[in-house]
Each structure stands twice: as structure tokens, then as C-alpha cells.
Design a protein around this motif. Structure first.
Motif, PDB file in Angstrom:
ATOM      1  N   GLU A   1      34.525  -1.158  12.899  1.00 60.99           N
ATOM      2  CA  GLU A   1      34.979   0.232  12.825  1.00 60.99           C
ATOM      3  C   GLU A   1      34.899   0.749  11.392  1.00 60.99           C
ATOM      4  OE1 GLU A   1      35.446   2.030  15.480  1.00 60.99           O
ATOM      5  OE2 GLU A   1      35.068   0.245  16.679  1.00 60.99           O
ATOM      6  N   ILE A   2      35.201  -0.085  10.423  1.00 62.13           N
ATOM      7  CA  ILE A   2      35.079   0.323   9.016  1.00 62.13           C
ATOM      8  C   ILE A   2      33.608   0.491   8.646  1.00 62.13           C
ATOM      9  CG2 ILE A   2      35.446  -0.428   6.627  1.00 62.13           C
ATOM     10  CD1 ILE A   2      38.059  -1.707   7.569  1.00 62.13           C
ATOM     11  N   ALA A   3      32.762  -0.389   9.166  1.00 57.97           N
ATOM     12  CA  ALA A   3      31.321  -0.288   8.887  1.00 57.97           C
ATOM     13  C   ALA A   3      30.736   1.012   9.425  1.00 57.97           C
ATOM     14  CB  ALA A   3      30.585  -1.480   9.489  1.00 57.97           C
ATOM     15  N   ARG A   4      31.390   1.586  10.436  1.00 58.32           N
ATOM     16  CA  ARG A   4      30.876   2.844  11.000  1.00 58.32           C
ATOM     17  C   ARG A   4      30.915   3.984   9.978  1.00 58.32           C
ATOM     18  NH1 ARG A   4      29.729   1.695  16.093  1.00 58.32           N
ATOM     19  NH2 ARG A   4      31.082   0.312  17.291  1.00 58.32           N
ATOM     20  N   ILE A   5      31.685   3.825   8.910  1.00 56.83           N
ATOM     21  CA  ILE A   5      31.708   4.840   7.856  1.00 56.83           C
ATOM     22  C   ILE A   5      30.307   5.010   7.285  1.00 56.83           C
ATOM     23  CG2 ILE A   5      32.538   5.391   5.539  1.00 56.83           C
ATOM     24  CD1 ILE A   5      35.157   3.954   6.266  1.00 56.83           C
ATOM     25  N   PHE A   6      29.679   3.904   6.898  1.00 56.59           N
ATOM     26  CA  PHE A   6      28.332   4.046   6.333  1.00 56.59           C
ATOM     27  C   PHE A   6      27.262   4.119   7.422  1.00 56.59           C
ATOM     28  CE2 PHE A   6      29.163  -0.611   5.992  1.00 56.59           C
ATOM     29  CZ  PHE A   6      28.073  -1.109   6.683  1.00 56.59           C
ATOM     30  N   LEU A   7      27.533   3.557   8.597  1.00 54.25           N
ATOM     31  CA  LEU A   7      26.558   3.666   9.685  1.00 54.25           C
ATOM     32  C   LEU A   7      26.391   5.116  10.114  1.00 54.25           C
ATOM     33  CD1 LEU A   7      27.509   0.572  11.869  1.00 54.25           C
ATOM     34  CD2 LEU A   7      25.487   0.835  10.414  1.00 54.25           C
ATOM     35  N   ASN A   8      27.497   5.852  10.205  1.00 54.57           N
ATOM     36  CA  ASN A   8      27.401   7.270  10.559  1.00 54.57           C
ATOM     37  C   ASN A   8      26.723   8.072   9.444  1.00 54.57           C
ATOM     38  OD1 ASN A   8      28.674   8.238  13.212  1.00 54.57           O
ATOM     39  ND2 ASN A   8      30.167   6.741  12.499  1.00 54.57           N
ATOM     40  N   TRP A   9      26.916   7.677   8.201  1.00 55.16           N
ATOM     41  CA  TRP A   9      26.257   8.363   7.092  1.00 55.16           C
ATOM     42  C   TRP A   9      24.749   8.159   7.176  1.00 55.16           C
ATOM     43  CZ3 TRP A   9      26.291  12.302   4.346  1.00 55.16           C
ATOM     44  CH2 TRP A   9      25.708  12.398   3.086  1.00 55.16           C
ATOM     45  N   TYR A  10      24.316   6.938   7.545  1.00 55.25           N
ATOM     46  CA  TYR A  10      22.893   6.686   7.762  1.00 55.25           C
ATOM     47  C   TYR A  10      22.365   7.544   8.912  1.00 55.25           C
ATOM     48  CZ  TYR A  10      22.083   2.727   4.609  1.00 55.25           C
ATOM     49  OH  TYR A  10      21.895   1.946   3.493  1.00 55.25           O
ATOM     50  N   ASN A  11      23.159   7.710   9.956  1.00 52.21           N
ATOM     51  CA  ASN A  11      22.731   8.522  11.090  1.00 52.21           C
ATOM     52  C   ASN A  11      22.558   9.983  10.698  1.00 52.21           C
ATOM     53  OD1 ASN A  11      24.153  10.277  13.667  1.00 52.21           O
ATOM     54  ND2 ASN A  11      22.312   9.088  14.059  1.00 52.21           N
ATOM     55  N   VAL A  12      23.526  10.524   9.964  1.00 55.57           N
ATOM     56  CA  VAL A  12      23.445  11.922   9.536  1.00 55.57           C
ATOM     57  C   VAL A  12      22.245  12.124   8.617  1.00 55.57           C
ATOM     58  CG1 VAL A  12      24.591  13.729   8.187  1.00 55.57           C
ATOM     59  CG2 VAL A  12      25.902  12.386   9.838  1.00 55.57           C
ATOM     60  N   LYS A  13      22.051  11.228   7.678  1.00 54.93           N
ATOM     61  CA  LYS A  13      20.891  11.338   6.796  1.00 54.93           C
ATOM     62  C   LYS A  13      19.595  11.209   7.592  1.00 54.93           C
ATOM     63  CE  LYS A  13      21.880   8.131   3.798  1.00 54.93           C
ATOM     64  NZ  LYS A  13      21.707   7.279   2.583  1.00 54.93           N
ATOM     65  N   GLY A  14      19.603  10.324   8.587  1.00 56.64           N
ATOM     66  CA  GLY A  14      18.413  10.117   9.412  1.00 56.64           C
ATOM     67  C   GLY A  14      18.046  11.334  10.225  1.00 56.64           C
ATOM     68  N   VAL A  15      19.042  11.995  10.788  1.00 50.80           N
ATOM     69  CA  VAL A  15      18.747  13.153  11.631  1.00 50.80           C
ATOM     70  C   VAL A  15      18.214  14.308  10.787  1.00 50.80           C
ATOM     71  CG1 VAL A  15      21.034  14.267  11.632  1.00 50.80           C
ATOM     72  CG2 VAL A  15      19.582  14.476  13.620  1.00 50.80           C
ATOM     73  N   TYR A  16      18.763  14.492   9.589  1.00 47.58           N
ATOM     74  CA  TYR A  16      18.272  15.563   8.728  1.00 47.58           C
ATOM     75  C   TYR A  16      16.886  15.255   8.166  1.00 47.58           C
ATOM     76  CZ  TYR A  16      22.283  18.665   8.816  1.00 47.58           C
ATOM     77  OH  TYR A  16      23.238  19.563   9.216  1.00 47.58           O
ATOM     78  N   ALA A  17      16.638  13.983   7.869  1.00 47.44           N
ATOM     79  CA  ALA A  17      15.311  13.605   7.376  1.00 47.44           C
ATOM     80  C   ALA A  17      14.258  13.828   8.455  1.00 47.44           C
ATOM     81  CB  ALA A  17      15.317  12.143   6.935  1.00 47.44           C
ATOM     82  N   ALA A  18      14.590  13.447   9.687  1.00 46.47           N
ATOM     83  CA  ALA A  18      13.649  13.635  10.788  1.00 46.47           C
ATOM     84  C   ALA A  18      13.425  15.115  11.069  1.00 46.47           C
ATOM     85  CB  ALA A  18      14.169  12.931  12.034  1.00 46.47           C
ATOM     86  N   TYR A  19      14.490  15.915  10.933  1.00 42.76           N
ATOM     87  CA  TYR A  19      14.368  17.353  11.171  1.00 42.76           C
ATOM     88  C   TYR A  19      13.480  18.002  10.113  1.00 42.76           C
ATOM     89  CZ  TYR A  19      15.758  22.181  12.052  1.00 42.76           C
ATOM     90  OH  TYR A  19      15.767  23.526  12.326  1.00 42.76           O
ATOM     91  N   GLN A  20      13.605  17.564   8.881  1.00 39.16           N
ATOM     92  CA  GLN A  20      12.746  18.107   7.817  1.00 39.16           C
ATOM     93  C   GLN A  20      11.276  17.744   8.049  1.00 39.16           C
ATOM     94  OE1 GLN A  20      13.513  20.259   5.356  1.00 39.16           O
ATOM     95  NE2 GLN A  20      15.555  20.354   6.280  1.00 39.16           N
ATOM     96  N   GLU A  21      11.033  16.545   8.561  1.00 47.07           N
ATOM     97  CA  GLU A  21       9.651  16.121   8.849  1.00 47.07           C
ATOM     98  C   GLU A  21       9.025  17.010   9.925  1.00 47.07           C
ATOM     99  OE1 GLU A  21       9.453  12.039   9.927  1.00 47.07           O
ATOM    100  OE2 GLU A  21      10.386  11.331   8.076  1.00 47.07           O
ATOM    101  N   LYS A  22       9.844  17.467  10.862  1.00 46.53           N
ATOM    102  CA  LYS A  22       9.340  18.265  11.969  1.00 46.53           C
ATOM    103  C   LYS A  22       9.041  19.694  11.555  1.00 46.53           C
ATOM    104  CE  LYS A  22       9.763  15.354  15.546  1.00 46.53           C
ATOM    105  NZ  LYS A  22       8.696  15.061  16.534  1.00 46.53           N
TER     106      LYS A  22
END
Length: 309
Positions: free
Chosen positions: A287-308
Motif C-alpha cells: 500500500e505504501i509502494a502504491r504512492i510511487f506506483l500511482n505516480w508512475y501511472n499518472v506520468k505514463g498516461v500523460y506521456a502516452a497522451y502527448q505521443e498521441k
């Protein structure tokens, strides 16, 4: 009703055995359920799943097994539906162990829901309880972290096959991790289907206890989920989907702040996470690891959106 339990699997032979054994022990009311089958779709496993099943087929009389190249769970579930004989489809994952009344609880809820609504535009959603207990998975109690607000998730759901066919089944464009079931849920909602909660239909989702060696794979999944989230948004460009895939300013601020702009990450938090694991608290560490896991997800979704763009 005739029920087809559709299960995609990929390299999960040990827990799959428990999954199938539990489904073979179902206690049924013949007045509602005429029969059932287990439609197992092997998604290109390399761990000998199909060979093991062939050697032990006498122990699994309800199982009908099919295989495909490694095309992902969306394609596997679609194949399962096309091969299924039932008028009711129940989706579960191959790492889910159910109780002996699982099928009957879903069937009872479908019948009761149809009478209450005066319509068959509905599906039932059972409880999913996460557990690390491989030997006795069904002994795990329900936890607040097991709560799900998902409208349609294939971990434990029962639906008439006609609605799946009318909605168009799963989009096989979702070849990476995440969102193929919730995207189908949007189309089912547009058809006017009502979600009926069925907590009595209990499934225990097993996963190995969290350890630091899992982190690279978990990060990769979050990045994949971000990319598939953008595909989800392309198909349904509305604010509700943006919330679901965490592509909002609120999510960027929330996980950016909680992770201190990425300073709390897999490297800096490793000593704390390992200490918690050593204390016998792997779930808290996750559950504590989800702090950075969710940050990776948010960065990932924005990076993918910029590519599109």
C-alpha cells in the motif's frame, strides 16, 4: 439457466489448479441452474498448463480447454465467449478461488434482480477478496482495501451473453495491461444495464506476498496501464473516463505531492518497504509502494497522451 464460466489464463498453473478444483465443487439448485461448464482459454502459457490439464482431465469434468497465441486477456475472453454454450457468462480470473455456493449465488441474484427491475438488463458483481494465503485462500477476511467501485470488472461478474454480444465483446486493441473490461463496461452502461452487487458470490484473489523483486514488474504494469488508459479515453473522450484513468490535474497534484515530486520512489522507500516485509506486513508495504506506483501511472498516461497528439 446454463452457466459458462470463462477463464483466461497465462502461466498460472499452481493457483489455476485451486481455481478449477473449487469450481468443480459447486453446490447447485437444479430449479435455477440446469448445468454449467468451465471454459478455460490458455493465452499461450509456457508453464505446461495444457499438458497438465490433459493429464488430469478426469478430475475436471466440467472443463473445456482452448488455446491461442499470447494475445492478451481481451482476446482470450472473446474466444471463451464464442466457444461457450451457456446463456449466462461468468468471468473470473485464473487466480481466483471461489466458495462452493459461488455459481448459485450469482444465479439467485440474477433471478432476483430481474424480478425487482422488471427487466433483464442487468449483471451481477461478486466480492473479490485479495489474499496471499496460497494454502488456505478462502480463510482471508474482507478488508477495506478490497472495496471496488468499478461498474464492470471481469474478476467476478455474471452477465447474459446476449448483452456481451450486443455490446460487441472486448476490444482486442487493449493488448497491454488494463482497462479492457472497464471499457466494455462503458458500452454496457450505454445499453442501460444495471449493476447488481452480489457479495455472497465470493472469490478470493490470490497473489504472492509483496517483495521488492516485484517492483520492476509493478512499475511496468502501471506504465502499460497508462498507455491503455489513453486508448480508453480515445474511445470515450469524457471527464468520467479521465477520472478513471487518472488523467486530471487533481491526480497530477495528488500523487505528485504524496510522492514529493517523485522523491519517494522505489529506491528511497526500499529500506522502509523491506523493514515492513521483515515485520510480516507485506500488504502494508504494498500500500505504501502504491504512492510511487500511482505516480508512475499518472506520468505514463500523460506521456502516452502527448505521443498521441
Amino acid at each position: 439457466m446454463f452457466i459458462s464460466v470463462v477463464i483466461p489464463t497465462y502461466n498460472r498453473k499452481p493457483i489455476l489448479e485451486k481455481c478449477l478444483k473449487a469450481l468443480e465443487k459447486q453446490q447447485l439448485n437444479d430449479d435455477i441452474i440446469s448445468n454449467y461448464e468451465i471454459v478455460l482459454v490458455d493465452d499461450g502459457s509456457t508453464d505446461g498448463t495444457l499438458e497438465w490439464l490433459q493429464e488430469n482431465k478426469k478430475n475436471f469434468p466440467h472443463v473445456c480447454a482452448f488455446s491461442q497465441d499470447h494475445l492478451g486477456p481481451a482476446a482470450a475472453r472473446n474466444l471463451g465467449v464464442t466457444k461457450a454454450k451457456g446463456d449466462i457468462i461468468i468471468f473470473i480470473d485464473s487466480d481466483l478461488v471461489v466458495t462452493e455456493t459461488f455459481l448459485q449465488c450469482h444465479a439467485n441474484a440474477l433471478v432476483k434482480g430481474e424480478k425487482k427491475l422488471g427487466s433483464d438488463r442487468l449483471f451481477t458483481y461478486g466480492a473479490v477478496i485479495n489474499t496471499c494465503n496460497f494454502d488456505h485462500p478462502t480463510s482471508e477476511p474482507y478488508k477495506i482495501t478490497d472495496f471496488s467501485a468499478a461498474y464492470f470488472a471481469t474478476g467476478n461478474v455474471a452477465i447474459a451473453r446476449k448483452w456481451l454480444e450486443k455490446a460487441g465483446l472486448f476490444d482486442t486493441g487493449f493488448q497491454l495491461y488494463g482497462w479492457e473490461d472497464l471499457e466494455l463496461g462503458v458500452r454496457l452502461k450505454e445499453l442501460g444495464l444495471t449493476l447488481i452487487k452480489c457479495p455472497e458470490a465470493m472469490g478470493y484473489h490470490w497473489h504472492p506476498p509483496f517483495n521488492l523483486s516485484q517492483i520492476p514488474n509493478l512499475i511496468d504494469k502501471e506504465i502499460q496501464r497508462g498507455r491503455m488508459g489513453v486508448l480508453f479515453y480515445e474511445k470515450h473522450p469524457n471527464f468520467e473516463v479521465r477520472l478513471m484513468i487518472q488523467m486530471t490535474l487533481l491526480h497530477r497534484i495528488l500523487w505528485g505531492v504524496l510522492s514529493l515530486g517523485g522523491m519517494l520512489n522505489e529506491r528511497t522507500l526500499a529500506p522502509l518497504l523491506q523493514w515492513l516485509i521483515n515485520q510480516g506486513k507485506p500488504q502494508l508495504a504494498l500500500e505504501i509502494a502504491r504512492i510511487f506506483l500511482n505516480w508512475y501511472n499518472v506520468k505514463g498516461v500523460y506521456a502516452a497522451y502527448q505521443e498521441k497528439k
